[in-house]
Design a protein around this motif. Sequence first.
Motif, short mmCIF file in Angstrom:
data_model
loop_
_atom_site.label_atom_id
_atom_site.label_comp_id
_atom_site.label_asym_id
_atom_site.label_seq_id
_atom_site.Cartn_x
_atom_site.Cartn_y
_atom_site.Cartn_z
N VAL A 1 -75.46 20.02 -69.43
CA VAL A 1 -76.41 19.83 -68.33
C VAL A 1 -77.17 18.51 -68.48
CG1 VAL A 1 -76.79 22.27 -67.82
CG2 VAL A 1 -78.21 21.15 -69.53
N THR A 2 -77.47 17.91 -67.34
CA THR A 2 -78.26 16.69 -67.35
C THR A 2 -78.90 16.50 -65.98
OG1 THR A 2 -78.22 14.31 -67.83
CG2 THR A 2 -76.31 15.22 -66.70
N CYS A 3 -79.94 15.68 -65.90
CA CYS A 3 -80.53 15.38 -64.60
C CYS A 3 -80.83 13.90 -64.47
CB CYS A 3 -81.78 16.23 -64.34
SG CYS A 3 -83.18 15.80 -65.37
N ASP A 4 -80.92 13.44 -63.25
CA ASP A 4 -81.00 12.02 -62.95
C ASP A 4 -81.75 11.85 -61.64
OD1 ASP A 4 -80.33 9.53 -63.82
OD2 ASP A 4 -78.23 9.63 -63.23
N SER A 5 -82.76 10.99 -61.63
CA SER A 5 -83.52 10.74 -60.41
C SER A 5 -83.04 9.47 -59.72
CB SER A 5 -85.00 10.58 -60.73
OG SER A 5 -85.50 11.78 -61.24
N PHE A 6 -83.26 9.42 -58.43
CA PHE A 6 -82.77 8.32 -57.60
C PHE A 6 -83.85 8.04 -56.56
CE2 PHE A 6 -79.28 6.46 -54.86
CZ PHE A 6 -78.72 5.65 -55.84
N PHE A 7 -84.65 6.99 -56.81
CA PHE A 7 -85.81 6.70 -55.97
C PHE A 7 -85.57 5.49 -55.06
CE2 PHE A 7 -87.89 9.16 -59.28
CZ PHE A 7 -88.92 9.81 -58.62
N GLU A 8 -86.04 5.61 -53.84
CA GLU A 8 -86.09 4.49 -52.91
C GLU A 8 -86.85 3.33 -53.57
OE1 GLU A 8 -87.35 5.86 -49.08
OE2 GLU A 8 -87.97 3.87 -48.41
N PHE B 1 -73.66 9.35 -52.04
CA PHE B 1 -72.50 9.29 -52.93
C PHE B 1 -72.93 8.88 -54.33
CE2 PHE B 1 -68.76 7.77 -55.00
CZ PHE B 1 -67.68 8.41 -54.42
N LYS B 2 -73.71 7.81 -54.39
CA LYS B 2 -74.04 7.21 -55.68
C LYS B 2 -74.98 8.09 -56.51
CE LYS B 2 -75.30 2.79 -57.62
NZ LYS B 2 -75.34 1.34 -57.36
N ALA B 3 -75.95 8.73 -55.84
CA ALA B 3 -76.89 9.59 -56.57
C ALA B 3 -76.15 10.68 -57.33
CB ALA B 3 -77.90 10.21 -55.60
N LEU B 4 -75.16 11.28 -56.67
CA LEU B 4 -74.40 12.35 -57.34
C LEU B 4 -73.45 11.78 -58.38
CD1 LEU B 4 -73.73 15.32 -57.66
CD2 LEU B 4 -72.16 15.14 -55.72
N ALA B 5 -72.76 10.68 -58.03
CA ALA B 5 -71.75 10.13 -58.94
C ALA B 5 -72.38 9.69 -60.26
CB ALA B 5 -71.03 8.96 -58.27
N ARG C 1 -68.86 13.95 -49.82
CA ARG C 1 -67.61 13.26 -50.17
C ARG C 1 -67.52 13.10 -51.70
NH1 ARG C 1 -65.88 7.99 -49.75
NH2 ARG C 1 -67.93 7.23 -49.14
N ALA C 2 -68.63 12.71 -52.32
CA ALA C 2 -68.63 12.59 -53.78
C ALA C 2 -68.37 13.95 -54.43
CB ALA C 2 -69.96 12.02 -54.26
N ALA C 3 -69.00 15.00 -53.88
CA ALA C 3 -68.85 16.34 -54.47
C ALA C 3 -67.39 16.79 -54.42
CB ALA C 3 -69.75 17.35 -53.74
N ARG C 4 -66.73 16.55 -53.28
CA ARG C 4 -65.31 16.92 -53.18
C ARG C 4 -64.48 16.15 -54.19
NH1 ARG C 4 -66.53 16.89 -47.69
NH2 ARG C 4 -65.73 14.77 -47.46
N ARG C 5 -64.73 14.84 -54.27
CA ARG C 5 -63.93 14.02 -55.17
C ARG C 5 -64.16 14.41 -56.63
NH1 ARG C 5 -63.50 7.59 -54.44
NH2 ARG C 5 -63.00 8.36 -52.36
N LEU C 6 -65.41 14.79 -56.96
CA LEU C 6 -65.76 15.09 -58.34
C LEU C 6 -65.55 16.57 -58.69
CD1 LEU C 6 -69.04 12.96 -58.35
CD2 LEU C 6 -66.88 12.35 -59.45
N GLY C 7 -65.19 17.36 -57.68
CA GLY C 7 -64.92 18.78 -57.93
C GLY C 7 -66.15 19.57 -58.34
#
Lengths: 333, 333
Positions: free
Chosen positions: A51-58, A74-78, A118-124
Motif C-alpha cells: 500500500v502507498t499514497c500520493d497527493s497531486f495538487f494544482e 491519468f497521471k495522478a493514478l499512474a 483510462r489509466a485504471a483500465r491500462r493498469l488493471g
Amino acid sequence: MRRTPKTGIEATLIRRILHALGASGKLRDIEVGPGDDSAVISPRPDAQWVVTCDSFFEQTHFLPRFHPPDVVGFKALARAVSDLAAMGATPRFFLVALALPPSRTGKWLDEMLAGMARAARRLGIQLVGGDTSAQPSASLCLTVIGEVWRGMAVARSGARPGDHLFVSGMLGEARLGLELVQRGMARRPSLRSFLRRHYYPQPRIELGRWLARHRLVTAMIDLSDGLSTDLHNLCRASGVGALIRSEQVPRANLPVVRGIEMNALQLALHGGDDYELLFAVPARHVPRIPARFEAIRLTDIGEVTRDRAILQQDARGRRKILHAQGWDPFRSK
Amino acid sequence: MRRTPKTGIEATLIRRILHALGASGKLRDIEVGPGDDSAVISPRPDAQWVVTCDSFFEQTHFLPRFHPPDVVGFKALARAVSDLAAMGATPRFFLVALALPPSRTGKWLDEMLAGMARAARRLGIQLVGGDTSAQPSASLCLTVIGEVWRGMAVARSGARPGDHLFVSGMLGEARLGLELVQRGMARRPSLRSFLRRHYYPQPRIELGRWLARHRLVTAMIDLSDGLSTDLHNLCRASGVGALIRSEQVPRANLPVVRGIEMNALQLALHGGDDYELLFAVPARHVPRIPARFEAIRLTDIGEVTRDRAILQQDARGRRKILHAQGWDPFRSK
C-alpha cells in the motif's frame, strides 16, 4: 442552526465518480464496494498487501493552464501505481480523495475522470473508495493497494556493494516535456512526441514483477524525483554508496528548439517524473538481465559501493560527487 | 535547469513524522514499513480487509484559530477510523498524506503529530505510509485499513422493513462544542466538558465489532454528517424508509449560555461530527441489545419501513418528513 434542505450535491457527485470509474459494474474480489463507509476486499491466499499514497495538487503537481484534465486524472493514478511497480507488486485497488472547487465539478471533472478511468483500465486497478470535498483549489490524494507473493516484495534497502545498478527506459524525456509545456510549445506537431512521457507516464509494472518474481534484484525504487535524488534515497536506505558512469545514463535525444538550451545529461540525472525503475542486481545475476524487457531498454549505469559517497564518473574517468538535485517539495525554488 | 543542492528538507520531515508516530519502533505484521516506495503488510488468515479514506482540510474541517494542533491530529485519524467501526472492523494500519505550509512544519507539526500518535495508540492502529507536500494551506488525507472476519462486515445496505433503528451515545454534543468554540467560549471552565466530544471523538470500534460478530445488525453507518443525513444514506443504500420517534433521540443536556439559543433536538438530528453508530436490528434480536454497551447508551429510536419516506414522529404522534439537513461539502452555506 437552521439550514436549507439538502440538495444532495455530494451524493450526485459520488454517483458520477463511481459511474465514470466503472465502479458501478462488476467488481472482482470486492465484497463491499465504494459508496459504503468502507470497502471490503478479499486478499488472495499467500499474498501480502502493498500500500502507498500520493497527493497531486494544482499548481504544485499540475498546472491547469498547461495540463488538460484527462492528463491530471491519468497521471495522478499512474504515478501512485509506480510506487507499487517499484516493490514488484501487482496493482489491485485504489481510493481517491478529491478536493474540487465548484467550477471544476462539471466538464473538467468528467474529463479528469475519463483520464483516470483510462489509466485504471491500462493498469488493471479497480476503484474501491474515496472522499469528496469542496475546496478553493483542486487536489487528488490517491491510495493504491497491490499484492505480491509472500516474501517477494523488493524494498529499497537491500542493495549490497558490488551490485550493478540498472535503469529502465530513457531518462529526462518527461522533464523535457514539462519544459516544452511551460514554454507554450505543447501544440507544435514536431514536439508532440516529447510530451507523451510527461503527460501519460507508464509505470513499469510488468518489469518490476518479473524482476521480483525471479529474485534478480536486491533493491528497487521508481524514478519520480529524478535519478540523482532517488539514487540517494536507495543508497541511504541500503547503507551504501554508488558510482554512476554518466556516459552510460540513457538519455533523450533532444530536439533542437530555438531559444532553449538544454543538457540531456542534466535532464536525465535530475529531471524527475520518469517513473522508470532503478534497481540493484548482484553480479552473478547480471547476465540474466536482458538488453530489453518487452520494448523497454535496460541499462547498466554503474555499481553499488561500500564507501557511502555517491559519485559520477565521466567518459575520461574523472569522478565527482553526484548531488541529489531532483525534486524536494519543501525546498524553496 | 540549474538548481541549488538539495538540502533534504523533505527527508528530515519524514524522519520526524515516523519518529512522532512511533513508526520507527517495533511493528506488527508489517514486513516493509513506511519510508519505502510502499508498505508491505501481511493479512491474517481468514480476514478480509476494510479500507477507507478521509480528507481533513484547514478552514473546512478545522479552524486554526479555534482548533489546537493536537486536536487536528487526533480528530483527523479518529474520524477516518470511525468508518471502520461502522463496518464492524478492527483498525490495523493507516497512511497519512500531509500538505503543510512552511510555517506549520515546526511546533504546529510536532503538536499535531502528538495528537495523532495519541489517537493511534488509543485506536490500536499503526502508521505504514504517507506523503508530504508543501502547500499554502494545511490538509491531511488519512487512509485507514482494518480487518474483519470473512463475511462479517456490516454494510449500509442490509436494513429490512420492521428492523429497529438504534443509535449509540448522546447526539449533538459535538456540534454544540463547535458552536461554543466558534463563539470564543472554549476556555470557560463550566463549558469545557462540552468541547471534549467535538475535540476528541471516540469511534465506537468495540461496539461495532461486537454487533458484527454476533450478527445482531443488518445495516450500520457512523454518524459523521448528522443523524438526518446519515439515516437518509443508510435508507437509500438499503432501499427502505424510516420512522424516527423524535422524543426518543438521545440528546445533550444543553448548558444555559446567555445570548445563545439552541435546540437540543435540532442539534441531535442534524448536528454531525458525533461518530456514534446508527444500526438496524431485526425485531427478534432486539432483546439482545443491552441498554448500555460498556458505558455507552444504546437507544431504540424508531424503525425501518417499507415505504421509502423518512419521517419523524413527535410525542403526540404527529408525523412530518425528516429532511437530510446535515453536512454536505458541496452545498453553499
